[in-house]
Design a protein around this motif. Structure first.
Motif, PDB file in Angstrom:
ATOM      1  N   VAL A 219      33.633-106.166  24.345  1.00 29.68           N
ATOM      2  CA  VAL A 219      33.745-105.798  23.030  1.00 29.68           C
ATOM      3  C   VAL A 219      32.504-105.089  22.370  1.00 29.68           C
ATOM      4  CG1 VAL A 219      34.515-106.229  20.838  1.00 29.68           C
ATOM      5  CG2 VAL A 219      36.005-106.854  22.428  1.00 29.68           C
ATOM      6  N   LEU A 220      31.560-105.878  22.727  1.00 27.33           N
ATOM      7  CA  LEU A 220      30.143-105.560  22.246  1.00 27.33           C
ATOM      8  C   LEU A 220      29.538-104.259  23.040  1.00 27.33           C
ATOM      9  CD1 LEU A 220      28.513-109.339  21.617  1.00 27.33           C
ATOM     10  CD2 LEU A 220      29.583-107.668  20.000  1.00 27.33           C
ATOM     11  N   HIS A 224      28.583-100.900  21.284  1.00 26.98           N
ATOM     12  CA  HIS A 224      27.039-100.349  21.494  1.00 26.98           C
ATOM     13  C   HIS A 224      27.338 -98.872  21.868  1.00 26.98           C
ATOM     14  CE1 HIS A 224      23.175-100.263  23.042  1.00 26.98           C
ATOM     15  NE2 HIS A 224      23.279 -99.179  23.760  1.00 26.98           N
ATOM     16  N   ARG A 225      28.306 -98.643  22.928  1.00 25.58           N
ATOM     17  CA  ARG A 225      28.793 -97.329  23.154  1.00 25.58           C
ATOM     18  C   ARG A 225      29.164 -96.214  21.986  1.00 25.58           C
ATOM     19  NH1 ARG A 225      33.694 -95.360  25.296  1.00 25.58           N
ATOM     20  NH2 ARG A 225      33.414 -93.565  26.516  1.00 25.58           N
ATOM     21  N   VAL A 226      30.030 -96.868  21.263  1.00 23.23           N
ATOM     22  CA  VAL A 226      30.677 -95.869  20.049  1.00 23.23           C
ATOM     23  C   VAL A 226      29.282 -96.056  19.350  1.00 23.23           C
ATOM     24  CG1 VAL A 226      32.329 -96.303  18.131  1.00 23.23           C
ATOM     25  CG2 VAL A 226      33.059 -96.724  20.618  1.00 23.23           C
ATOM     26  N   SER A 267      22.023-116.320  28.441  1.00 21.45           N
ATOM     27  CA  SER A 267      23.361-116.069  28.229  1.00 21.45           C
ATOM     28  C   SER A 267      23.534-115.044  27.183  1.00 21.45           C
ATOM     29  CB  SER A 267      23.746-117.459  27.274  1.00 21.45           C
ATOM     30  OG  SER A 267      23.998-118.548  28.186  1.00 21.45           O
ATOM     31  N   ALA A 268      22.591-114.916  26.038  1.00 22.97           N
ATOM     32  CA  ALA A 268      22.518-113.606  25.211  1.00 22.97           C
ATOM     33  C   ALA A 268      22.617-112.446  26.103  1.00 22.97           C
ATOM     34  CB  ALA A 268      21.498-113.622  24.349  1.00 22.97           C
ATOM     35  N   ALA A 269      21.857-112.341  26.886  1.00 25.43           N
ATOM     36  CA  ALA A 269      21.606-111.045  27.746  1.00 25.43           C
ATOM     37  C   ALA A 269      22.836-110.517  28.416  1.00 25.43           C
ATOM     38  CB  ALA A 269      20.798-111.052  28.696  1.00 25.43           C
ATOM     39  N   ARG A 270      23.763-111.879  29.063  1.00 27.15           N
ATOM     40  CA  ARG A 270      25.198-111.418  29.484  1.00 27.15           C
ATOM     41  C   ARG A 270      26.096-110.878  28.317  1.00 27.15           C
ATOM     42  NH1 ARG A 270      24.302-116.251  32.448  1.00 27.15           N
ATOM     43  NH2 ARG A 270      25.770-117.169  30.961  1.00 27.15           N
ATOM     44  N   LEU A 271      25.867-111.448  27.177  1.00 28.23           N
ATOM     45  CA  LEU A 271      27.001-110.952  26.007  1.00 28.23           C
ATOM     46  C   LEU A 271      26.844-109.912  25.655  1.00 28.23           C
ATOM     47  CD1 LEU A 271      29.192-112.605  24.546  1.00 28.23           C
ATOM     48  CD2 LEU A 271      27.577-113.371  22.656  1.00 28.23           C
ATOM     49  N   VAL A 272      25.594-109.231  25.087  1.00 27.54           N
ATOM     50  CA  VAL A 272      25.176-107.981  24.694  1.00 27.54           C
ATOM     51  C   VAL A 272      25.034-107.091  25.759  1.00 27.54           C
ATOM     52  CG1 VAL A 272      24.665-109.089  22.448  1.00 27.54           C
ATOM     53  CG2 VAL A 272      22.840-108.621  24.226  1.00 27.54           C
ATOM     54  N   PRO A 534      26.987 -98.076  33.917  1.00 28.69           N
ATOM     55  CA  PRO A 534      25.821 -99.201  33.947  1.00 28.69           C
ATOM     56  C   PRO A 534      26.062-100.215  32.918  1.00 28.69           C
ATOM     57  CG  PRO A 534      24.851 -97.093  34.480  1.00 28.69           C
ATOM     58  CD  PRO A 534      26.143 -96.826  34.204  1.00 28.69           C
ATOM     59  N   LEU A 535      26.457 -99.754  31.676  1.00 35.17           N
ATOM     60  CA  LEU A 535      26.860-100.708  30.677  1.00 35.17           C
ATOM     61  C   LEU A 535      27.647-101.703  30.732  1.00 35.17           C
ATOM     62  CD1 LEU A 535      26.015-100.951  27.599  1.00 35.17           C
ATOM     63  CD2 LEU A 535      27.838 -99.714  27.125  1.00 35.17           C
ATOM     64  N   PHE A 536      28.663-101.096  31.703  1.00 43.13           N
ATOM     65  CA  PHE A 536      29.822-102.106  31.960  1.00 43.13           C
ATOM     66  C   PHE A 536      29.730-103.023  33.098  1.00 43.13           C
ATOM     67  CE2 PHE A 536      31.609 -99.189  28.873  1.00 43.13           C
ATOM     68  CZ  PHE A 536      32.445-100.057  28.054  1.00 43.13           C
ATOM     69  N   GLY A 537      28.637-102.780  33.760  1.00 44.77           N
ATOM     70  CA  GLY A 537      28.425-103.707  35.043  1.00 44.77           C
ATOM     71  C   GLY A 537      28.657-103.089  36.411  1.00 44.77           C
TER      72      GLY A 537
END
Length: 843
Positions: A219-220, A224-226, A267-272, A534-537
């Motif tokens: 969701v985050l 970011h994308r929108v 953990s924060a990097a994985r989240l955002v 790349p944003l989604f992995g």
């Protein structure tokens, strides 16, 4: 405020309960370290904070605020009550006010008509967002800053109010669910807000773990994308907050607040999204802390007797339903596959239930004048603790009955807000609560925290413990063990609590079961382009190809498109609860009493089930799964209901495999099919069976990940396990291993499920399965596979060292067993685990 030493004496009952205290630890006080306000901080806000008693910030607050102001993503991981909110509100509100001021410098110039900056605040629960709204408004009022418009917006917000928020609000407080279901799918209505987004505050981010964490991460990334799609429309004003704070990365700055966890930056990097080096982690807590006394407590064994349970357990908890607590899932949700407690055959020396023990302690502390929170492991346990404590107080002083109440998810919002206010202003002295109050709702001045049962992780335990003695005052905490293998182990091994680092927050953003529906939602919001992948992995293209092949998305030269009429956001549920919550409605009045998570509805609000709300009993007349509603009638009944279900497991793929001689370990994808087939009515409090009723409910299939190990015929023979005892031995080993896996993985037993069978159709051997209780898996079973030998040795030790003769809840009985803990063979389970471990690499 009552002195901690006096309250400890109340717990010990002047020495009469001393035998229940297994360990006492005194945690020393800590002095605070203050620093000057940052030079960039808005002077009015600084004056406001000072008028509220914050003369200067703590060093960690200033460090985190400085990092955020300079445009760097920041995570602040410090203890409960350390003032994390100041660290994110100071830069956020300063930025909004600077933009407002810059926009009014020269009204005659067209460029001065730029959008003022906005801030989005996200928390795991609505309660926390509402609490933070009050905090921000107090700061702004004290500052005289009437030019900042702040509002909450969630599923309870009316249409007109929501329209005002879209058009005018500078600061919006909400939760990830609203972001997923409402804001992002309708982002064009929020273009003003998203186009000027400066900061995204993610509060209590340690709560976003497991599958829920993976959902929030997706969701985050969509946010970011929108928001980036609107960002080019913003002019940059000289002297504005944008100019003063040039982000190191494009888009809004993420500021995350967390409990103390291991490796918060990762953990924060994985989240955002992004690498750990892009996140500034502030972890050195400079706030003051009072001396805390921490007691580990084990309820007493009940006297040996030949009589029935009615003689042994006159105060047994008849309403205990060990569903998970109310956070980090939705308020009151639970993982797929959990159900109600099953009453097992009488153990040799049962212990008093943790629920009854907690209620007794809560009543004594309340009578002594203490302000107390009692954390429980389930909604029903919260109700039961409050009811029993009220009855005890009624016998002492009837006026005290009304100062204790229950608090849990599933209550209506207005009920929860009223309870929060009552505990703050002193009208209530005590709340029996699920972990819905573990998170940052500001309830200060508490003397004692009782934790009824290990909360699952050290992170949660310290969060709950931090509710006592806040703002530098002394506090008392007691962890009361349930009859559970892990609880029993921990209260006798204090080093595993106090001398072991807290866990890292674990989740997998690339989980295909999580990511695939979010890719559909992202494509519905804005067509997915090549540069978005790349944003989604790294697995994004593979998933997109699969979604195109299945007809979910349509591929065009310009990108991937959602072309269906229905909302793509409805494809997934962030909380992993398996659908919309089931509303519990009183048939005669139409009054909604609360909600039950969809996955637990079959076992908790089936026709004939007893439902408890604030101590009152209701009986379910009808359950309409298609409409997500259960109709109930108010009745005073002298019985409770316990569901029974059957479970089967099918291996879909073997992703990893290894051999221990004849023993084979596997990890892979499985289908777990569960069906509630009947329920039993049992009289309260003697638990005498009043009959069993058959239910006709649909089967539910969970696609998840599992670890399994096999015991071929020669291993069973070497263990002396016969065909008659094999089912009980395997069943006991399964229960105990589920109870012990949380020592190795960031989970508790409610995040797991299991099945054991003397002959499985896929392995063609006796097999024990332990699976993640979430769609797609959450990484817990994989952790068990990686540490298989350590895990099984701990399991064997827990069973063998338990003092019972034939098995009890402290070793092999499970509160979530669908077969009423039958059959179980403790001695055979020990021999079986010995035989399996004899083939391990470390043997």
């Amino acid at each position: 405020m009552v002195h901690t030493g006096e309250l400890l004496d109340v717990l010990l009952a002047g020495g009469r309960r001393s035998d229940r205290l297994t360990h006492l630890r005194h945690l020393p006080a800590r002095a605070g370290e203050q620093v000057d306000w940052p030079a960039w901080a808005d002077p009015d806000l600084v004056r406001g904070y000072r008028s509220l008693g914050v003369e200067r910030p703590w060093r960690h607050q200033a460090e985190a605020a400085d990092a955020a102001w300079s445009g760097r993503h920041t995570v602040l991981a410090t203890s409960t009550g350390s003032g994390k909110s100041l660290a994110f509100w100071l830069p956020a509100l300063t930025a909004v006010r600077a933009d407002v001021a810059a926009g009014t410098l020269d009204p005659g110039r067209i460029e001065s008509a730029a959008r003022r900056g906005s801030v989005l605040y996200l928390s795991p629960t609505k309660a926390l967002a509402a609490d933070q709204l009050g905090s921000v408004q107090r700061v702004l009022t004290a500052s005289g800053a009437r030019d900042v418009r702040v509002a909450t917006c969630d599923g309870d917000t009316g249409r007109d109010e929501r329209r005002w928020v879209q058009e005018h609000a500078d600061v919006v407080l909400t939760n990830p669910d609203f972001l997923h279901f409402a804001l992002l799918p309708n982002h064009r209505r929020w273009s003003r807000f998203l186009g000027s987004l400066r900061y995204v505050v993610v509060d209590e981010c340690h709560a976003f773990r497991g599958v829920f964490g993976a959902h929030v991460s997706a969701v985050l990334r969509r946010l970011h994308r929108v928001s980036a799609s609107y960002a080019p429309q913003q002019p940059r004003l000289p002297g504005s907050a944008q100019e003063a704070r040039r982000p190191a990365t494009p888009g809004p700055v993420f500021l995350l607040a967390s409990a103390t966890t291991s490796d918060p930056a990762a953990s924060a990097a994985r989240l955002v999204g992004g690498e750990g080096r892009e996140i500034v982690a502030v972890t050195d807590d400079a706030s003051p802390a009072g001396r805390k006394t921490f007691a580990l407590w084990q309820p007493p064994e009940l006297p040996s007797a030949g009589g029935p349970w009615s003689d042994l357990l006159p105060e047994a908890d008849p309403w205990a339903t060990p569903l998970p607590g109310d956070a980090p899932g939705p308020e009151g949700s639970g993982p797929v596959g959990t159900g109600q407690e099953q009453v097992a055959e009488e153990p040799d020396r049962p212990r008093r239930s943790a629920t009854v023990e907690t209620a007794d302690l809560l009543a004594d502390l309340t009578a002594a004048g203490a302000r107390t929170l009692a954390f429980t492991r389930s909604r029903r346990s919260a109700e039961s603790v409050a009811t029993i404590a009220q009855e005890h107080l009624d016998a002492v002083d009837p006026s005290l009955r009304g100062v204790v109440a229950a608090y849990r998810g599933g209550y209506l919002p207005e009920e929860r807000r009223a309870l929060e206010q009552a505990i703050r202003d002193g009208r209530l002295r005590a709340l029996a609560t699920t972990n819905a109050l573990e998170l940052g709702v500001d309830i200060s001045g508490l003397d004692v925290v009782l934790i009824s049962g290990w909360p699952g992780t050290r992170v949660s335990m310290w969060q709950q413990a931090g509710r006592s003695g806040r703002a530098g005052a002394e506090g008392l905490v007691a962890l009361i063990a349930r009859e559970d293998p892990l609880d029993t182990y921990l209260v006798h091994h204090p080093e595993a609590i106090f001398d072991t680092p807290v866990e890292a927050t674990v989740f997998d953003p690339a989980n295909p079961y999580v990511l695939a529906p979010h890719l559909c939602a992202a494509a519905a919001e804005l067509p997915l382009r090549e540069e978005d992948l790349p944003l989604f992995g790294p697995r994004t293209r593979e998933l997109l190809d699969s979604l195109v092949a299945r007809g979910a998305l349509r591929r065009r030269a310009s990108g991937w498109y959602w072309t269906h009429a229905e909302s793509a956001a409805r494809l997934t549920d962030l909380r992993g609860s398996g659908g919309d919550p089931v509303r519990v409605v009183e048939l005669s009045t139409g009054r909604m009493l609360g909600t039950v998570d969809a996955a637990a509805a079959d076992s908790t609000v089936h026709p004939g089930a007893v439902y408890v709300h604030q101590g009152a009993t209701f009986v379910v007349d009808e359950l309409h799964l298609a409409d997500s509603v259960a109709l109930v009638s108010r009745r005073d009944v002298d019985y409770g209901t316990w569901a029974k279900w059957v479970t089967t497991t099918e291996i879909r793929s073997v992703d990893q495999e290894r051999q221990w001689g004849p023993v084979r370990w596997g990890f892979g994808a499985v289908d777990v099919t569960t069906q509630v087939v009947s329920y039993q009515r049992k009289r309260v409090p003697d638990m005498q069976s009043l009959g069993t009723e058959v239910l006709d409910l649909p089967a539910r299939t969970l696609h998840t990940s599992s670890v399994w190990w096999t015991a071929p015929a020669e291993v069973l023979e070497a263990a002396g396990v016969t065909a008659e005892t094999a089912p009980g031995a395997l069943h006991a080993a399964e229960h105990a291993s589920i109870g012990l896996l949380p020592l190795l993985a960031t989970c508790d037993r409610w995040d797991l499920g299991g099945v054991s069978t003397a002959l499985h159709v896929d392995t063609e051997q006796a097999t024990v399965f332990v699976h993640d209780a979430y769609p797609g898996g959450a990484g817990f079973a994989e952790r068990g596979y990686e540490l298989g030998e350590t895990w099984l040795r701990a399991t064997r030790e827990a069973i063998a060292t338990c003092r019972c003769a034939s098995g009890c809840p402290a070793c092999v009985q499970s509160p979530k067993c669908g077969n009423a803990n039958n059959p179980l063979e403790k001695a055979a389970a020990i021999r079986l685990l010995d035989a399996v471990l004899a083939h391990s690499p470390g043997s």
